[in-house]
Write a protein that holds these residues in place. Structure first.
Motif, short mmCIF file in Angstrom:
data_model
loop_
_atom_site.label_atom_id
_atom_site.label_comp_id
_atom_site.label_asym_id
_atom_site.label_seq_id
_atom_site.Cartn_x
_atom_site.Cartn_y
_atom_site.Cartn_z
N SER A 264 0.83 -1.37 0.00
CA SER A 264 0.03 0.06 -0.02
C SER A 264 0.85 1.32 -0.08
O SER A 264 1.72 1.39 0.81
N CYS A 265 0.67 1.99 -0.98
CA CYS A 265 1.53 3.30 -1.18
C CYS A 265 0.87 4.53 -1.78
O CYS A 265 -0.42 4.25 -2.42
N ALA A 266 1.54 5.73 -1.42
CA ALA A 266 1.00 6.69 -2.07
C ALA A 266 2.00 7.52 -2.48
O ALA A 266 3.39 7.68 -1.87
N VAL A 267 1.99 8.64 -3.45
CA VAL A 267 3.20 9.38 -4.00
C VAL A 267 2.64 10.76 -3.72
O VAL A 267 1.39 11.22 -3.98
N MET A 268 3.33 11.47 -2.77
CA MET A 268 3.34 13.03 -2.60
C MET A 268 3.97 13.83 -3.25
O MET A 268 5.46 13.78 -3.29
N GLU A 269 3.41 14.72 -4.00
CA GLU A 269 4.11 15.86 -4.83
C GLU A 269 3.91 17.24 -4.37
O GLU A 269 2.67 17.31 -4.45
N ALA A 270 4.83 18.01 -4.40
CA ALA A 270 4.55 19.35 -4.06
C ALA A 270 4.14 20.22 -5.32
O ALA A 270 3.18 20.81 -5.04
N ASP A 271 4.44 19.78 -6.45
CA ASP A 271 3.64 20.52 -7.74
C ASP A 271 2.42 19.94 -7.89
O ASP A 271 2.22 18.78 -7.78
N PRO A 272 1.53 20.63 -8.47
CA PRO A 272 0.17 20.33 -8.94
C PRO A 272 0.48 19.52 -10.29
O PRO A 272 1.79 19.35 -10.77
N LYS A 273 -0.58 18.49 -10.53
CA LYS A 273 -0.43 17.64 -11.70
C LYS A 273 -0.32 18.35 -12.96
O LYS A 273 -0.89 19.60 -13.09
N ASP A 274 0.53 18.02 -13.64
CA ASP A 274 0.74 18.46 -14.91
C ASP A 274 1.69 19.90 -15.02
O ASP A 274 1.59 20.56 -16.11
N HIS A 275 2.21 20.26 -13.81
CA HIS A 275 2.98 21.48 -13.83
C HIS A 275 4.25 21.42 -14.39
O HIS A 275 5.06 20.41 -14.64
#
Length: 410
Positions: free
Chosen positions: A32-43
């Motif tokens: 079970s995992c999740a990816v956490m990204e600072a930028d918005p999607k498609d930035h």
């Protein structure tokens, strides 16, 4: 958001190609995992950045998601010829004899394409596999205990995980939060990188060309590297050069026609200057063995030999190997040993890659009278000793073989 939805077995911080590889591997193992990204999607991200995937990386990606390695190969290019010139004289040429990137049974020796496209294909594989993404969520801190890890976002949300993979780049919040530090020097040499859009109606031949002391550029080193739809031109500045003078768009338009067809002066997409860090984290895991670092969160190299992303891919996969073993462990000692082994293995590899890129950097700098003489002699004798031409060609990449034997199998 309920407390239950904020707990994952593993959280990957950073949605670049290394973080995406980690998430894809976790998902393929049923973790079970999740990816956490600072930028918005498609930035949008600037520049081509990493453009080269070695065959080994393609094979690793293929092993985690069937068809991914072949998709990346099919959408990139293989340049069939590489040439090296010394003060305008060709001293080495190799014809790979391979241009087919569509073989459904055999991956090519490498593929070259824009990093945005590399990320896009790995992201598509992640989506198909059901990976969860949390976009537009900068991480403020990561804390660990012997029981797990907590991630606090800049908005104040707290996420819990058994393990965190820090793939959040050279300024990694994960790395600094858990008290890990980079070790190593920053070079004093300034390099310029220019992205050019190809003229699809009248493209240049697909050749990687390296110029030692380009005669039209006052002895500066120049490299031309094609990738799908464009070219990267690397220029090594001299110590007395003003980087801003060469980096400014009008400045680029003055010197670029000396090394490329004049039409490319109107096809400039991105320009950047940089000095290289040659650094490796003092450990790839924290004191509680709950965080593993991967990619540029763990190491920064001069790009000679395309060592960054191609080291980051196995970083990610071996980090997941360690997590998988830790989750299956029967004791705390066994759990810690699994994480430690993965971290140690990739740190050995990172130090080897740093040494390799440092060797290449020394080969290129040309400040040493001894190295200058070696290059002059080699260039003068390539006609009777072709191996010397190969030595000149391979110099910008550093040693290819190694690192020391690995303990964890991919």
């Amino acid at each position: 958001m309920s407390e239950q939805t904020k707990k994952r077995t593993a959280i990957v911080v950073g949605a670049g190609p290394v973080g995406l590889t980690a998430a894809l591997t976790l998902q393929s193992r049923g973790i079970s995992c999740a990816v956490m990204e600072a930028d918005p999607k498609d930035h949008p991200r600037p520049g081509s950045r990493a453009i080269f995937l070695h065959n080994a990386s393609l094979k690793l990606l293929e092993s985690q998601s069937k068809g991914l390695g072949f998709t990346l190969a099919r959408n990139g290019i293989v340049w069939p010829v590489k040439r090296t010139l010394y003060k305008g004289k060709e001293v080495y040429k190799k014809d790979y004899g391979i241009t087919n990137t569509h073989d459904p049974h055999k991956l090519p020796p490498f593929t070259a394409l824009h990093q945005d496209e590399i990320e896009g294909h790995i992201y598509d594989a992640c989506v198909s596999a059901g990976v969860e993404f949390i976009w537009g969520t900068p991480v403020a801190a990561c804390q660990t205990t012997s029981d797990g890890a907590n991630i606090t976002t800049e908005s104040g949300d707290v996420w819990e995980a058994d393990y965190v993979i820090g793939a959040d780049g050279g300024r990694s919040i994960v790395r600094t939060s858990v008290g890990l530090k980079f070790e190593g020097p920053r070079t004093q040499d300034t390099f310029l990188v220019v992205d050019l859009e190809e003229d699809e109606d009248n493209p240049l031949p697909l050749e990687r060309i390296f110029h030692y002391q380009h005669p039209a550029m006052g002895g500066r080193n120049v490299m031309h590297v094609p990738f799908k739809g464009g070219w990267r031109v690397d220029l090594q500045l001299l110590e007395e050069d003003d980087p801003e003078e060469f980096k400014d768009i009008e400045g680029v338009k003055k010197w670029l026609p000396k090394v490329m067809a004049p039409k490319y002066a109107d096809r400039i997409k991105w320009v950047s200057s940089y000095r290289f860090h040659q650094v490796v984290a003092d450990s790839f895991t924290d004191k509680n063995y709950r965080v593993l670092l991967a990619g540029e969160a763990a190491h920064l190299f001069a790009p000679f030999g395309a060592r960054g992303l191609n080291s980051g891919v196995p970083d990610a996969i071996i980090a997941v190997n360690g997590i998988e073993k830790a989750l299956e462990s029967k004791s705390e000692e066994e759990r810690q040993a699994a994480i430690y082994a993965s971290a140690k293995e990739r740190r050995i590899a990172a130090k080897w890659n740093r040494d390799g890129s440092t060797t290449a950097l020394h080969h290129l700098q040309g400040d040493s009278p001894e190295m200058n003489m070696k290059r002059e002699v080699a260039a003068s004798l390539t006609a009777v000793a072709p191996k010397l031409g190969r030595w000149l060609d391979e110099g910008p990449y550093g040693p290819k073989f190694g690192p020391p034997e690995l303990t964890t199998k991919y």
